[in-house]
Scaffold this active site. Structure first.
Site, PDB file in Angstrom:
ATOM      1  N   ASP A 115       0.862  -1.168   0.000  1.00 18.93           N
ATOM      2  CA  ASP A 115       0.000   0.000   0.000  1.00 18.93           C
ATOM      3  C   ASP A 115       0.907   1.229   0.000  1.00 18.93           C
ATOM      4  OD1 ASP A 115      -2.717   1.307   2.042  1.00 18.93           O
ATOM      5  OD2 ASP A 115      -2.206   1.524  -0.068  1.00 18.93           O
ATOM      6  N   GLN A 135     -11.223   7.288  -5.761  1.00 23.50           N
ATOM      7  CA  GLN A 135     -11.899   7.803  -4.572  1.00 23.50           C
ATOM      8  C   GLN A 135     -13.264   8.380  -5.006  1.00 23.50           C
ATOM      9  OE1 GLN A 135     -10.917   7.409  -1.461  1.00 23.50           O
ATOM     10  NE2 GLN A 135      -8.885   6.548  -1.913  1.00 23.50           N
ATOM     11  N   ASP A 175      -7.956  -7.351   0.633  1.00 25.56           N
ATOM     12  CA  ASP A 175      -6.991  -7.460   1.737  1.00 25.56           C
ATOM     13  C   ASP A 175      -7.729  -7.076   3.012  1.00 25.56           C
ATOM     14  OD1 ASP A 175      -6.529  -4.251   1.551  1.00 25.56           O
ATOM     15  OD2 ASP A 175      -5.721  -5.064   3.422  1.00 25.56           O
ATOM     16  N   CYS A 185     -11.074 -29.525   8.567  1.00 28.56           N
ATOM     17  CA  CYS A 185     -10.078 -28.521   8.185  1.00 28.56           C
ATOM     18  C   CYS A 185      -8.683 -29.149   8.292  1.00 28.56           C
ATOM     19  CB  CYS A 185     -10.185 -27.302   9.096  1.00 28.56           C
ATOM     20  SG  CYS A 185      -8.933 -26.043   8.769  1.00 28.56           S
ATOM     21  N   CYS A 187      -5.810 -27.534   8.628  1.00 29.50           N
ATOM     22  CA  CYS A 187      -4.778 -26.680   9.265  1.00 29.50           C
ATOM     23  C   CYS A 187      -4.301 -27.377  10.544  1.00 29.50           C
ATOM     24  CB  CYS A 187      -5.365 -25.304   9.580  1.00 29.50           C
ATOM     25  SG  CYS A 187      -6.163 -25.183  11.191  1.00 29.50           S
ATOM     26  N   CYS A 243      -6.659 -27.593  13.599  1.00 34.67           N
ATOM     27  CA  CYS A 243      -7.794 -28.533  13.532  1.00 34.67           C
ATOM     28  C   CYS A 243      -7.318 -29.973  13.466  1.00 34.67           C
ATOM     29  CB  CYS A 243      -8.656 -28.222  12.314  1.00 34.67           C
ATOM     30  SG  CYS A 243      -9.412 -26.604  12.412  1.00 34.67           S
ATOM     31  N   HIS A 246      -5.458 -21.079  11.258  1.00 36.69           N
ATOM     32  CA  HIS A 246      -6.793 -21.584  10.900  1.00 36.69           C
ATOM     33  C   HIS A 246      -7.586 -20.527  10.119  1.00 36.69           C
ATOM     34  CE1 HIS A 246     -10.714 -23.431  10.971  1.00 36.69           C
ATOM     35  NE2 HIS A 246     -11.184 -22.242  11.364  1.00 36.69           N
TER      36      HIS A 246
HETATM   37  C1  LIG Z   1      -9.741  -1.400   6.600  1.00 33.95           C
HETATM   38  N1  LIG Z   1     -10.414  -0.557   5.633  1.00 33.95           N
HETATM   39  C2  LIG Z   1      -9.664   0.088   4.714  1.00 33.95           C
HETATM   40  N2  LIG Z   1      -8.331  -0.054   4.578  1.00 33.95           N
HETATM   41  C3  LIG Z   1      -7.985   0.801   3.577  1.00 33.95           C
HETATM   42  C4  LIG Z   1      -6.715   1.083   3.049  1.00 33.95           C
HETATM   43  C5  LIG Z   1      -5.496   0.494   3.674  1.00 33.95           C
HETATM   44  C6  LIG Z   1      -5.276  -0.895   3.458  1.00 33.95           C
HETATM   45  C7  LIG Z   1      -3.933  -1.181   4.130  1.00 33.95           C
HETATM   46  O1  LIG Z   1      -3.998  -0.967   5.541  1.00 33.95           O
HETATM   47  C8  LIG Z   1      -3.393  -2.038   6.225  1.00 33.95           C
HETATM   48  O2  LIG Z   1      -4.348  -2.687   7.015  1.00 33.95           O
HETATM   49  C9  LIG Z   1      -4.850  -1.869   8.055  1.00 33.95           C
HETATM   50  C10 LIG Z   1      -2.905  -2.980   5.194  1.00 33.95           C
HETATM   51  O3  LIG Z   1      -1.510  -2.874   5.128  1.00 33.95           O
HETATM   52  C11 LIG Z   1      -3.534  -2.547   3.896  1.00 33.95           C
HETATM   53  O4  LIG Z   1      -2.582  -2.538   2.888  1.00 33.95           O
HETATM   54  C12 LIG Z   1      -6.632   2.060   2.010  1.00 33.95           C
HETATM   55  N3  LIG Z   1      -5.391   2.354   1.483  1.00 33.95           N
HETATM   56  C13 LIG Z   1      -5.295   3.342   0.544  1.00 33.95           C
HETATM   57  N4  LIG Z   1      -4.090   3.646   0.004  1.00 33.95           N
HETATM   58  N5  LIG Z   1      -6.398   4.023   0.074  1.00 33.95           N
HETATM   59  C14 LIG Z   1      -7.651   3.750   0.538  1.00 33.95           C
HETATM   60  O5  LIG Z   1      -8.623   4.410   0.104  1.00 33.95           O
HETATM   61  C15 LIG Z   1      -7.801   2.724   1.553  1.00 33.95           C
HETATM   62  C16 LIG Z   1      -9.073   2.402   2.075  1.00 33.95           C
HETATM   63  C17 LIG Z   1      -9.149   1.440   3.097  1.00 33.95           C
HETATM   64  N6  LIG Z   1     -10.202   0.970   3.816  1.00 33.95           N
HETATM   65 ZN   LIG Z   2      -8.487 -25.240  10.842  1.00 37.21          ZN
END
Ligand SMILES: CNc1nc2c(CC[C@H]3O[C@@H](OC)[C@H](O)[C@@H]3O)c3nc(N)[nH]c(=O)c3cc2[nH]1
Ligand SMILES: [Zn+2]
Length: 373
Positions: free
Chosen positions: A104, A201, A278, A316, A318, A321, A347
């Site tokens: 990210d 966005q 993710d 499962c 894993c 389990c 898990h």
């Molecule tokens: C949880 N909801 C959410 N997360 C978001 C993330 C981070 C994910 C990143 O944040 C981290 O997890 C908390 C991980 O490393 C992941 O790559 C976002 N990142 C960017 N650049 N732009 C967004 O609009 C955005 C929106 C999100 N909504």
């Molecule tokens: Zn399991």
């Protein structure tokens, strides 16, 4: 069947077999080819924010079926530093993960983690949440850091528009993201098998989402993320945006919904055309004693499990389990033993990958997958 292919990843493009789906015309399954291997979509990407999927060895993450994991520019630039990781051979080598890595771009974490920060046209100036030292993240520096890390998929530097935002706030935030996307694209060092994704966005406003998509499509990214969701708007509003936003993006390129989500969120988003996900839920909630199972979520700390001699899921594969009981997991988590975090995480990651496998199979067979995991 609509045959489409992903361009810009290595020459031997593979086809996304976009099977029309009677109930959901938009669900699709496919393969993304990269320099570090293939990604079967719809894909769930475990979060490895600081260059490790917490409580997991990389080879263990691999046994769950994950094709790709996430790293994070913000955390890694503060410690150990991107230049150091580069000098040590890059993030793949450093963390012993040879498959694809997506990083990210850091904007989201700056806004959620760092103290004292200032947003300027240039970028975001902030103080490290670790030692208060001053840093600047910009489209150029974020893209360079991701290059130094050796990311397979680089994310454009964006501003995640908070929820709720007024139309005016969302408009100016989206326009900033479009200007930053252009600079991110210019700073990207394009190599075969590596890709850069733009992040659209526009909050919950469909005309802003459309403008954001048009601005980013002009930059011809290898894939596109839908940002600014899973930020407190709730599932209903998120699905309302997803009812149209994926269709604004090129059908032959991967679509990544950032930060999502629970199994039901993932299923609903796949049905609306999303390919990649993710979320920290399986790892973070695993460490906190929550196990995802076909019987629902099990809060293993609940005293009803203290003498439960059965596994989380009898079928499962894993280690939690196969070799242990809920009673043992209950005990480990209660006494905060490290093995408890390991087994619960393992898990949950296995559960999420099995869910994605079932979704891919159902799409390939053109079957409806309204199953709520
Ligand atoms: C949880 N909801 C959410 N997360 C978001 C993330 C981070 C994910 C990143 O944040 C981290 O997890 C908390 C991980 O490393 C992941 O790559 C976002 N990142 C960017 N650049 N732009 C967004 O609009 C955005 C929106 C999100 N909504
Ligand atoms: Zn399991």
């Amino acid at each position: 069947e609509k045959e489409v292919s992903i361009t810009k990843f290595p020459a031997d493009e593979r086809k996304i077999i976009a099977k029309a789906h009677d109930k959901y015309k938009k669900a699709r399954a496919g393969i993304i080819n990269t320099r570090h291997g293939q990604i079967h979509t719809p894909a769930f990407m475990p979060v490895g924010t600081k260059g490790t999927v917490k409580a997991m060895l990389p080879e263990s993450v691999q046994t769950t079926g994950a094709d790709i994991i996430l790293g994070n520019t913000y955390h890694l630039m503060l410690q150990p530093g991107a230049k150091r990781v580069f000098k040590l051979g890059g993030l793949h080598k450093f963390m012993n993960w040879s498959k694809p890595l997506l990083t990210d771009s850091g904007g989201f974490q700056v806004m959620s983690l760092s103290k004292l920060r200032k947003i300027t046209e240039e970028g975001v100036i902030f103080n490290s949440h670790i030692d208060g030292s001053k840093f600047m993240l910009s489209p150029e520096s974020s893209t360079e850091i991701q290059y130094l890390l050796g990311s397979t998929i680089t994310m454009a530097f964006d501003e995640c528009t908070p929820y709720p935002s007024t139309y005016e706030q969302a408009k100016s935030s989206m326009e900033l993201t479009s200007r930053w996307a252009k600079r991110s694209r210019k700073a990207f060092y394009s190599r075969d098998g590596y890709g850069q994704f733009g992040i659209i966005q526009g909050s919950i406003y469909n005309d802003l989402r459309l403008k954001s998509a048009l601005d980013l499509i002009e930059l011809d990214f290898e894939g596109y993320a839908i940002g600014g969701l899973a930020v407190g708007e709730g599932q209903e509003l998120m699905f309302k945006v997803l009812d149209y936003a994926p269709d604004l993006l090129p059908i032959n390129k991967p679509r990544y919904l950032m930060g999502v989500g629970k199994p039901a969120d993932i299923i609903g988003a796949v049905q609306r055309g999303i390919d990649m996900f993710d979320c920290v839920i399986p790892t973070r909630s695993g460490r906190n004693g929550q196990a995802f199972t076909k019987y629902g979520v099990v809060n293993i700390r609940n005293s009803k499990y203290k003498e439960d001699n059965t596994p989380l899921e009898e079928d499962c594969l894993c280690p939690a389990c196969k070799n242990y009981t809920k009673a043992y997991l209950h005990y480990l988590v209660k006494v905060k033993e490290i093995l408890g975090a390991m087994l619960m995480t393992w898990h949950n990651l296995m559960y999420f990958q099995k869910l994605m496998l079932r979704i891919r199979e159902y799409i390939a067979q053109g079957k409806d997958f309204d199953f709520i995991s």
